[in-house]
Scaffold this motif. Structure first.
Motif, short mmCIF file in Angstrom:
data_model
loop_
_atom_site.label_atom_id
_atom_site.label_comp_id
_atom_site.label_asym_id
_atom_site.label_seq_id
_atom_site.Cartn_x
_atom_site.Cartn_y
_atom_site.Cartn_z
N GLN A 87 0.83 -1.21 0.00
CA GLN A 87 0.00 0.00 0.00
C GLN A 87 0.87 1.27 0.00
N THR A 88 2.15 1.12 -0.39
CA THR A 88 3.15 2.21 -0.34
C THR A 88 3.12 2.88 1.03
N ASN A 89 2.95 2.10 2.09
CA ASN A 89 2.82 2.63 3.43
C ASN A 89 3.55 1.69 4.38
N PRO A 90 4.54 2.21 5.11
CA PRO A 90 5.35 1.30 5.94
C PRO A 90 4.55 0.55 6.99
N ALA A 114 9.25 1.75 -2.03
CA ALA A 114 9.49 3.02 -1.32
C ALA A 114 10.58 2.81 -0.27
N SER A 115 11.44 3.82 -0.10
CA SER A 115 12.54 3.67 0.85
C SER A 115 12.03 3.49 2.27
N SER A 116 10.95 4.21 2.63
CA SER A 116 10.44 4.07 4.00
C SER A 116 9.91 2.66 4.24
N GLN A 182 10.03 16.17 -1.25
CA GLN A 182 10.92 15.78 -0.15
C GLN A 182 11.06 14.25 -0.18
N THR A 183 12.23 13.77 -0.53
CA THR A 183 12.48 12.33 -0.56
C THR A 183 13.73 12.05 0.27
N PRO A 184 13.96 10.80 0.62
CA PRO A 184 15.16 10.52 1.41
C PRO A 184 16.44 10.86 0.67
N ASP A 187 18.59 15.52 -0.82
CA ASP A 187 19.77 16.29 -0.43
C ASP A 187 21.06 15.76 -1.05
N ASP A 210 5.82 20.02 -2.12
CA ASP A 210 5.02 18.96 -1.51
C ASP A 210 4.42 18.10 -2.61
N ASP A 211 4.62 16.79 -2.53
CA ASP A 211 4.26 15.95 -3.68
C ASP A 211 2.77 15.71 -3.82
N LYS A 212 1.95 16.22 -2.89
CA LYS A 212 0.52 15.93 -3.00
C LYS A 212 -0.30 17.15 -3.43
#
Lengths: 404, 299
Positions: A87-90, A114-116, A182-184, A187, A210-212
């Motif tokens: 669900q792309t949700n940790p 997803a990294s998270s 903002q992604t991991p 930077d 903001d991606d949304k």
């Protein structure tokens, strides 16, 4: 009195039966035969932000497993792929991973995106001795204390950033503006772009959005004020679609460079052709001329499979080859100890599991080179290869410019 | 399988705390809190941050609850004049503010990378399996305590005062109740419970990131409270365990041969929406509806 007693005991019997039924049902679920199928897990984003990628990733892995099973499996044992949704949700991904590990008893989990999600699932993997293969790019992932139970097929972001910067300079840009959610990795990516651009005397700026958001007009206004020669799009497909539309409305006609995974066929289908015309993309190069890549195209039904699909194809092939290469009982530990003997080395080069299994059964060594590249790993689990492909959108089609 | 059930029961307990929190704000005092996940996040991050600098886990949990109270008071201040839909929208905004702050204030929250390696109490001593069982016991015990306390609160004169605010706040004010104070207190207590749930989650999973705290969780908890029965603590607890059990049970649809994985994933979301619609149609007060005590007969 008698009637009352009977009724109570009847209820008791019913309760007992119900408990038994439940117990049998649960027991049936965990029954595990040593010579049953070898269970492999796929944990991909079928819904949520990763939704555009996950279904095809799962389909491709399933197709590989089906092929190997038709060819007789691994050492006479069939493979079974069990697919779950992150669900792309940790939070949801951890529940799904627990189910894969503790109920299904999988020995590997492939395709976390997803990294998270990967960071959340990784501790479960190394604590339970399950082998985790991922497509997440954040630098921090391979620095987790994973004891070897994790490999990734996506190049880390330090390298990707440098390639973007060098490419912008090559195309004659002096001022480079990066826009990214903002992604991991935003930077470290920007830092490396800046290094490459400043080395050639250029300047860079960064805008994190903001991606949304449904519209990026104010962000685009900020970017347009700086009048950059090149804009680097750091986002994923949904937000990059909106960003490209707003850039087009604002009349930006400079260079646009995005990731291959975000400026893809899906994006092209969803916007008017003029909006993306001329946009360049960079992606970790799948071996576009390789047979493996063509095979991924057939299995996934896409003309230009995205890098994630190519990567999970390689991940599942590597796992299957590792199973064939070791005499130990299949387990996550066996996979982590074996995978580098089939992914790299001096063995015969193979590009699919079936050929590899045949060679391995004849006692030969193999070196798997797949659809996403040569897939060789260092001791931390990062790939050591560094080829990238450069594409451009021309007349509404993604056209390959070069690979190096 | 036993491990998995232990894990699911623990997650169910954490959802039950969230449901109790929502039930207090929404069911008892009538403040629709669509920002529940924001308070959950505040608690999780607060405890993760302070335990990282050496505060023991118990201290972290206390700090998480206090952080929840502070956030709750701020939100109540900001929404003093708002009711119903307007309040709901502002609280929804609050949750997004929390998520975006967590995403961008890297010095505090480590940004999108999230905070990993959060202390898991006694894991070293008990081992993986022992820890899971210990944590299930801990979470369940806390659920029982919070449920019992809220039930007592419901039955007390103070609880009746809160419910009078829900029913008609002008009338409650007319009857001499300090409506603002009641709202403040109830919302702050509700936020503290959500913060507590957040801390328990963080120390269980040992990793939090902004991605964890998507509005989806608030929706699941609303579903739990609606299904269980708005306004009754045991209903909220029952609803939460039922929702988690339902979400997990639908995974096993994947065993049906004619469904592709992506169809199973979509089907799960459809079933969750459908079940909410069905409950609202067939049993709008929930499975364990609120009991309205009979008016006492004047002698």
């Amino acid at each position: 009195m008698t009637i009352k007693n009977t009724s109570i005991s009847r209820r008791g019997v019913a309760k007992g039966a119900a408990v038994l039924a439940v117990a049998t049902a649960l027991g049936g679920g965990v029954a595990f035969a040593q010579d049953g199928p070898i269970k492999l897990g796929a944990l991909v984003p079928l819904t949520g932000a990763g939704g555009p990628y996950g279904p095809i990733m799962a389909k491709t892995m399933q197709a590989v497993v089906d092929e190997v099973n038709e060819a007789g499996g691994v050492k006479g044992r069939k493979l079974e792929l069990i697919v779950e949704d992150t669900q792309t949700n940790p939070e949801a991904a951890v529940r799904a991973a627990r189910k894969l590990i503790e109920v299904d008893g999988v020995i590997s989990i492939s395709g976390t995106w997803a990294s998270s999600v990967t960071t959340a699932v990784a501790p479960l993997a190394w604590q339970s001795g399950t082998f985790l293969t991922t497509t997440s790019g954040a630098d921090s992932i391979t620095q987790l204390p994973h004891e070897g139970y994790l490999i990734r097929t996506q190049p880390n972001t330090t390298l990707q950033g440098r390639k973007f910067g060098e490419f912008a300079i090559e195309e004659g840009a002096k001022s480079v503006y990066m826009v990214s959610p903002q992604t991991p990795f935003v930077d470290s990516q920007f830092e490396n772009i800046t290094k490459a651009v400043e080395a050639a005397g250029g300047t860079t700026e960064l805008l994190v959005y903001d991606d949304k958001k449904p519209s990026y007009r104010s962000e685009v206004d900020t970017v347009m004020r700086a009048d950059p020669d090149a804009i680097i799009l750091g986002g994923y497909t949904p937000d990059t679609t909106v960003m490209l539309k707003d850039l087009y409305r604002a009349g930006y006609d400079g260079l646009k460079i995005g990731f291959g995974y975000s400026v893809n066929e899906k994006l092209l289908e969803s916007v008017p052709a003029d909006v993306v015309e001329g946009a360049m993309t960079i992606s970790p190069s799948p071996n576009a001329d390789s047979k493996a890549y063509a095979r991924v195209g057939e299995l996934s039904g896409m003309a230009n499979p995205d890098p994630y699909t190519a990567q999970v194809y390689d991940q599942i092939n590597l796992i299957i080859l590792s199973l064939a290469a070791s005499d130990a009982e299949p387990s996550g530990t066996m996979l982590k100890d074996t995978v580098r003997t089939v992914s790299q080395g001096d063995g015969e080069t193979v590009d699919n599991a079936i050929d590899g299994i045949k060679l391995l059964s004849e006692g030969q060594a193999v070196n798997y080179d797949g659809a996403s590249g040569p897939v060789d790993f260092d001791e931390k689990g990062d790939i050591t290869d560094s080829r990238f492909r450069y594409d451009q959108v021309q007349d509404g089609k993604i056209v390959l410019l070069k690979i190096f | 399988m036993a491990n998995y059930l232990t894990f699911i029961a623990t997650i169910g307990g954490i959802y039950a705390l969230l449901a109790l929190s929502l039930n207090l704000a929404w069911g008892t005092v009538g403040l629709v809190n669509l920002g529940l996940v924001g308070f959950f996040a505040v608690g999780a991050y607060a405890s993760a941050i302070v335990t990282a600098i050496g505060v023991p886990v118990v201290g972290g949990i206390v700090v998480a609850m206090l952080a929840g109270v502070v956030a709750g008071v701020i939100v109540t201040f900001a929404t003093l004049r708002l009711r119903d839909d307007y309040l709901a929208i502002v609280t929804l905004g609050f949750a997004e503010v929390v998520r975006i702050v967590a995403l961008n204030e890297r010095w505090l929250t480590n940004g999108a990378d999230g905070i990993s390696g959060i202390v898991t109490p006694l894991r070293q001593t008990l081992g993986g399996r022992g820890f899971d069982l210990f944590y299930l016991g801990l979470v369940t015990l806390i659920v029982v305590i919070v449920w019992f306390a809220l039930r007592r609160l419901d039955l007390s004169p103070y609880g009746r005062a809160l419910k009078s605010v829900r029913e008609d706040q002008e009338l409650a004010a007319f009857a001499g109740k300090d409506v603002m104070r009641l709202k403040f207190e109830a919302f702050a207590l509700s936020a503290a419970i959500a913060g507590l749930a957040g801390a328990l989650y963080a120390h269980f999973q040992s990793y939090v990131s902004p991605d964890h705290f998507q509005p989806l969780i608030t929706i699941y908890v609303f579903l739990a409270v609606t299904a269980g029965g708005v306004g009754r603590p045991i209903g909220a607890v029952f609803g939460a365990y039922a929702v988690v059990a339902f979400m997990e049970a639908t995974r096993f649809l994947a065993d049906l041969p004619f469904l592709e994985p992506v169809q199973v994933a979509a089907m799960r979301e459809i079933l969750i929406g459908l079940s909410l619609a069905l409950i609202l149609l067939l049993k709008p007060t929930g499975l364990l509806p609120e009991k309205t005590p009979k008016a006492t007969v004047q002698p």
